[in-house]
Design a protein around this motif. Structure first.
Motif, short mmCIF file in Angstrom:
data_model
loop_
_atom_site.label_atom_id
_atom_site.label_comp_id
_atom_site.label_asym_id
_atom_site.label_seq_id
_atom_site.Cartn_x
_atom_site.Cartn_y
_atom_site.Cartn_z
N TRP A 285 -10.43 -77.20 5.64
CA TRP A 285 -11.45 -76.16 5.40
C TRP A 285 -11.53 -75.82 3.91
O TRP A 285 -12.62 -75.66 3.37
N ILE A 286 -10.38 -75.69 3.27
CA ILE A 286 -10.35 -75.34 1.85
C ILE A 286 -11.01 -76.43 1.01
O ILE A 286 -11.78 -76.16 0.08
N THR A 287 -10.71 -77.69 1.34
CA THR A 287 -11.32 -78.79 0.60
C THR A 287 -12.84 -78.74 0.70
O THR A 287 -13.55 -78.90 -0.30
N ARG A 288 -13.35 -78.47 1.89
CA ARG A 288 -14.81 -78.38 2.08
C ARG A 288 -15.37 -77.17 1.33
O ARG A 288 -16.42 -77.27 0.69
N GLU A 289 -14.68 -76.04 1.41
CA GLU A 289 -15.17 -74.83 0.74
C GLU A 289 -15.19 -75.02 -0.77
O GLU A 289 -16.12 -74.58 -1.46
N GLU A 290 -14.16 -75.69 -1.31
CA GLU A 290 -14.13 -75.97 -2.75
C GLU A 290 -15.29 -76.86 -3.15
O GLU A 290 -15.92 -76.65 -4.19
N TRP A 291 -15.58 -77.87 -2.33
CA TRP A 291 -16.69 -78.77 -2.62
C TRP A 291 -18.01 -78.02 -2.58
O TRP A 291 -18.85 -78.16 -3.47
N ASP A 292 -18.20 -77.18 -1.55
CA ASP A 292 -19.43 -76.41 -1.43
C ASP A 292 -19.60 -75.46 -2.60
O ASP A 292 -20.70 -75.33 -3.16
N SER A 293 -18.52 -74.78 -2.98
CA SER A 293 -18.58 -73.82 -4.09
C SER A 293 -18.94 -74.52 -5.40
O SER A 293 -19.75 -74.02 -6.18
N LYS A 294 -18.34 -75.67 -5.61
CA LYS A 294 -18.59 -76.42 -6.84
C LYS A 294 -20.04 -76.85 -6.94
O LYS A 294 -20.69 -76.71 -7.99
N HIS A 295 -20.59 -77.34 -5.85
CA HIS A 295 -21.96 -77.86 -5.89
C HIS A 295 -23.00 -76.76 -5.83
O HIS A 295 -24.10 -76.90 -6.35
N GLN A 296 -22.66 -75.61 -5.23
CA GLN A 296 -23.57 -74.46 -5.27
C GLN A 296 -23.67 -73.93 -6.69
O GLN A 296 -24.75 -73.58 -7.16
#
Length: 298
Positions: A285-296
């Motif tokens: 979950w953290i890996t996905r959230e980090e990816w989403d935050s970075k691209h947002q």
């Protein structure tokens, strides 16, 4: 888009990477790109050296399972697939347990990939935080019943604490994190139900001395106090939850490693396995959230 978690005795810790479905091709390609030591030789489905076990973390979704003829033959030769499993994969979209990493393509789903690794090397133990040493010098249950009482207490505290955090976040208007904590509370209650089922008629309200057993005088899965910050983001909330799960893992691991009663050791190891699964899910979950935050942000 998917989280791929790699797990092996040849690795000191599990590694979760974020992969774009189809972007890097096979599981083996993703592993090589991130220096994950999955054994391989021919890379063409002929030798079977890249055998892995694949667990699909979201069992509610179904995808068409693509098994190449090379992979089916290779798995049959290794005795890792049956006719029924091939039929279920091709007709009912039910993935087989074992795959060849060089033939299995990454799809838009989260998976756990387990493999033996180089069996000529000793298995590496998981990494520990400083808290693990505190646990080793603390709880030493004399009976299985006593250990299960501790386990129930740990899981109960985690559920209550997440509920309290959800209410606190809702009160300050942080609804996104409030929903996350409520979801984590529900997961903790499932873990509590499992612990209570194992405990049976054991007294689940055993008083645990807080002065030397638990860091900060709380059971290990209670997240850090900073998890109540009104400005908390989803990512920070997940990191706080992961910290608690890791402490829970270390507690059970320490009991399993220091107990002398074989029944206590066996019971503690069951909890070790479950806590390791919880850690893997949160890391994904953290890996996905980090990816989403970075691209947002981009």
């Amino acid at each position: 888009m998917s989280n791929v978690t790699f797990s092996s005795p040849s690795m000191a810790r599990d590694v979760t990477v974020y992969a774009i479905a189809g972007d890097r091709g096979t599981i083996l390609s993703v592993a090589k790109a991130h220096k994950i030591p999955i054994p391989f030789d021919c890379q063409d489905g002929e030798c079977g050296s890249c055998l892995v076990e694949v667990k699909h973390l979201d069992t509610t979704k179904k995808y068409a399972i693509a098994l190449t003829e090379k992979e089916k033959e290779g798995l049959r030769t290794l005795g890792k697939i049956t006719k029924e499993e091939i039929h279920d994969a091709e007709v009912n979209d039910m993935p087989p347990r074992y795959r060849l990493a060089c033939q299995c393509f990454v799809r838009n789903e989260d998976i756990l990939v387990s493999f033996a690794g180089d069996e000529t090397l000793p298995a590496q133990p998981p990494g520990f935080s400083k808290a693990a040493r505190i646990y080793k010098g603390g709880i030493k249950p004399a009976t299985v019943a006593e250990f299960l009482s501790y386990a129930v207490k740990v899981e109960h505290d985690a559920a209550v604490h997440f509920d309290e955090l959800a209410i606190a976040m809702e009160a300050v208007g942080n609804t996104a994190v409030a929903r996350l904590f409520a979801q984590l509370a529900a997961f903790s209650r499932l873990h509590l139900a499992e612990a209570e089922k194992r405990a049976g008629k054991v007294d689940a309200h055993l008083e645990i001395p807080p002065d030397y057993v638990w860091p900060d005088h709380v059971t290990p899965e209670r997240t850090s106090l900073w998890a109540g910050d009104p400005a908390l983001s989803r990512l920070d909330a997940l990191r706080a939850a992961l910290q608690g799960e890791k402490k829970g893992f270390e507690f059970y691991y320490a009991v399993a490693g220091t107990a002398t009663d074989p029944d206590i050791i066996a019971s503690a190891k069951e909890f070790v396995h479950e806590e390791a699964e919880h850690v893997k899910v949160l890391e994904a979950w953290i890996t996905r959230e980090e990816w989403d935050s970075k691209h947002q942000a981009a």
